[in-house]
Design a protein around this motif. Structure first.
Motif, PDB file in Angstrom:
ATOM      1  N   LEU A 279       0.829  -1.210   0.000  1.00  0.00           N
ATOM      2  CA  LEU A 279       0.000   0.000   0.000  1.00  0.00           C
ATOM      3  C   LEU A 279       0.863   1.260   0.000  1.00  0.00           C
ATOM      4  O   LEU A 279       0.559   2.222  -0.710  1.00  0.00           O
ATOM      5  N   VAL A 280       1.941   1.254   0.764  1.00  0.00           N
ATOM      6  CA  VAL A 280       2.857   2.399   0.779  1.00  0.00           C
ATOM      7  C   VAL A 280       3.489   2.571  -0.602  1.00  0.00           C
ATOM      8  O   VAL A 280       3.635   3.698  -1.102  1.00  0.00           O
TER       9      VAL A 280
ATOM     10  N   PHE B 273       0.905   4.102  -2.939  1.00  0.00           N
ATOM     11  CA  PHE B 273       0.760   5.513  -2.581  1.00  0.00           C
ATOM     12  C   PHE B 273       1.911   6.321  -3.164  1.00  0.00           C
ATOM     13  O   PHE B 273       1.711   7.393  -3.751  1.00  0.00           O
TER      14      PHE B 273
ATOM     15  N   ALA C 269       1.582   6.815  -6.946  1.00  0.00           N
ATOM     16  CA  ALA C 269       0.609   7.851  -7.295  1.00  0.00           C
ATOM     17  C   ALA C 269       1.183   9.242  -7.017  1.00  0.00           C
ATOM     18  O   ALA C 269       0.993  10.173  -7.811  1.00  0.00           O
ATOM     19  N   LEU C 270       1.889   9.398  -5.916  1.00  0.00           N
ATOM     20  CA  LEU C 270       2.530  10.673  -5.588  1.00  0.00           C
ATOM     21  C   LEU C 270       3.592  11.025  -6.626  1.00  0.00           C
ATOM     22  O   LEU C 270       3.672  12.179  -7.089  1.00  0.00           O
TER      23      LEU C 270
ATOM     24  N   VAL D 188      -5.596   3.808  -1.539  1.00  0.00           N
ATOM     25  CA  VAL D 188      -4.302   4.480  -1.370  1.00  0.00           C
ATOM     26  C   VAL D 188      -3.837   5.115  -2.673  1.00  0.00           C
ATOM     27  O   VAL D 188      -3.133   6.134  -2.641  1.00  0.00           O
ATOM     28  N   ALA D 189      -4.220   4.567  -3.832  1.00  0.00           N
ATOM     29  CA  ALA D 189      -3.866   5.210  -5.100  1.00  0.00           C
ATOM     30  C   ALA D 189      -4.579   6.552  -5.219  1.00  0.00           C
ATOM     31  O   ALA D 189      -3.965   7.567  -5.593  1.00  0.00           O
TER      32      ALA D 189
ATOM     33  N   ALA E  97      -5.702   8.322  -2.699  1.00  0.00           N
ATOM     34  CA  ALA E  97      -5.117   9.184  -1.665  1.00  0.00           C
ATOM     35  C   ALA E  97      -3.760   9.733  -2.111  1.00  0.00           C
ATOM     36  O   ALA E  97      -3.442  10.899  -1.846  1.00  0.00           O
ATOM     37  N   GLY E  98      -2.959   8.937  -2.804  1.00  0.00           N
ATOM     38  CA  GLY E  98      -1.668   9.408  -3.309  1.00  0.00           C
ATOM     39  C   GLY E  98      -1.836  10.494  -4.356  1.00  0.00           C
ATOM     40  O   GLY E  98      -1.105  11.492  -4.351  1.00  0.00           O
ATOM     41  N   HIS E  99      -2.807  10.317  -5.255  1.00  0.00           N
ATOM     42  CA  HIS E  99      -3.079  11.362  -6.242  1.00  0.00           C
ATOM     43  C   HIS E  99      -3.575  12.634  -5.555  1.00  0.00           C
ATOM     44  O   HIS E  99      -3.172  13.743  -5.931  1.00  0.00           O
TER      45      HIS E  99
ATOM     46  N   ALA F 207      -3.005  13.628  -2.432  1.00  0.00           N
ATOM     47  CA  ALA F 207      -1.900  14.249  -1.690  1.00  0.00           C
ATOM     48  C   ALA F 207      -0.936  14.945  -2.646  1.00  0.00           C
ATOM     49  O   ALA F 207      -0.464  16.054  -2.365  1.00  0.00           O
TER      50      ALA F 207
END
Length: 144
Positions: free
Chosen positions: A55-56, A59, A62-63, A112-113, A115-117, A119
């Motif tokens: 998951l990390v 994330f 995506a970031l 989490v993908a 959430a990464g986008h 963030a």
């Protein structure tokens, strides 16, 4: 030798599959749980710690994708065609890798993908870390 074909023997000469062979099942709908495969066979498996690491990793992908699409980076590379092409190729590679991770159909990976986008957008494009490229107008829909 049974030539009638009804004796249960395989006439092709190949042995029947061993009962110890594990059949793989790929989810075709979203599911919740840590027992999944993301990007690689057997990873993260059944370990909760490895699932958290997956998951990390998603994330971070995506970031990174949001960073590679940042106008500040694009503006800095505009004069260098080869570097711009390399960054574009890297961005597309990361995008496809992220898409393949999402094809695991795991609900946690999807969350989490996104959430990464979010963030990355918040930090790089919405002004949390300063204006993106120093411009207040919205980015053009297409850069072609």
């Amino acid at each position: 030798m049974d030539m009638g074909g009804g004796g249960g023997h395989d006439m092709s000469g190949m042995a029947p599959p061993s009962p110890a062979v594990r059949k793989r099942y790929t989810h075709m709908t979203f599911f919740w749980g840590k027992n999944s495969e993301v990007l690689f066979t057997g990873w993260p498996g059944t370990s909760g710690g490895m699932y958290a690491l997956a998951l990390v990793f998603v994330f971070a992908l995506a970031l990174l994708l949001e960073f590679l699409g940042c106008r500040r980076l694009q503006g800095a590379l505009r004069r260098r065609a080869v570097a711009g092409a390399a960054v574009h190729a890297l961005r597309m590679g990361v995008a496809y890798l992220l898409m393949l991770a999402l094809m695991s159909f795991n609900g946690g990976v999807l969350l989490v993908a996104v959430a990464g986008h979010a963030a990355g957008f918040l930090a790089l494009k919405a002004g949390l870390l300063g204006k993106d490229g120093g411009k207040d107008e919205a980015a053009p829909a297409a850069c072609c």
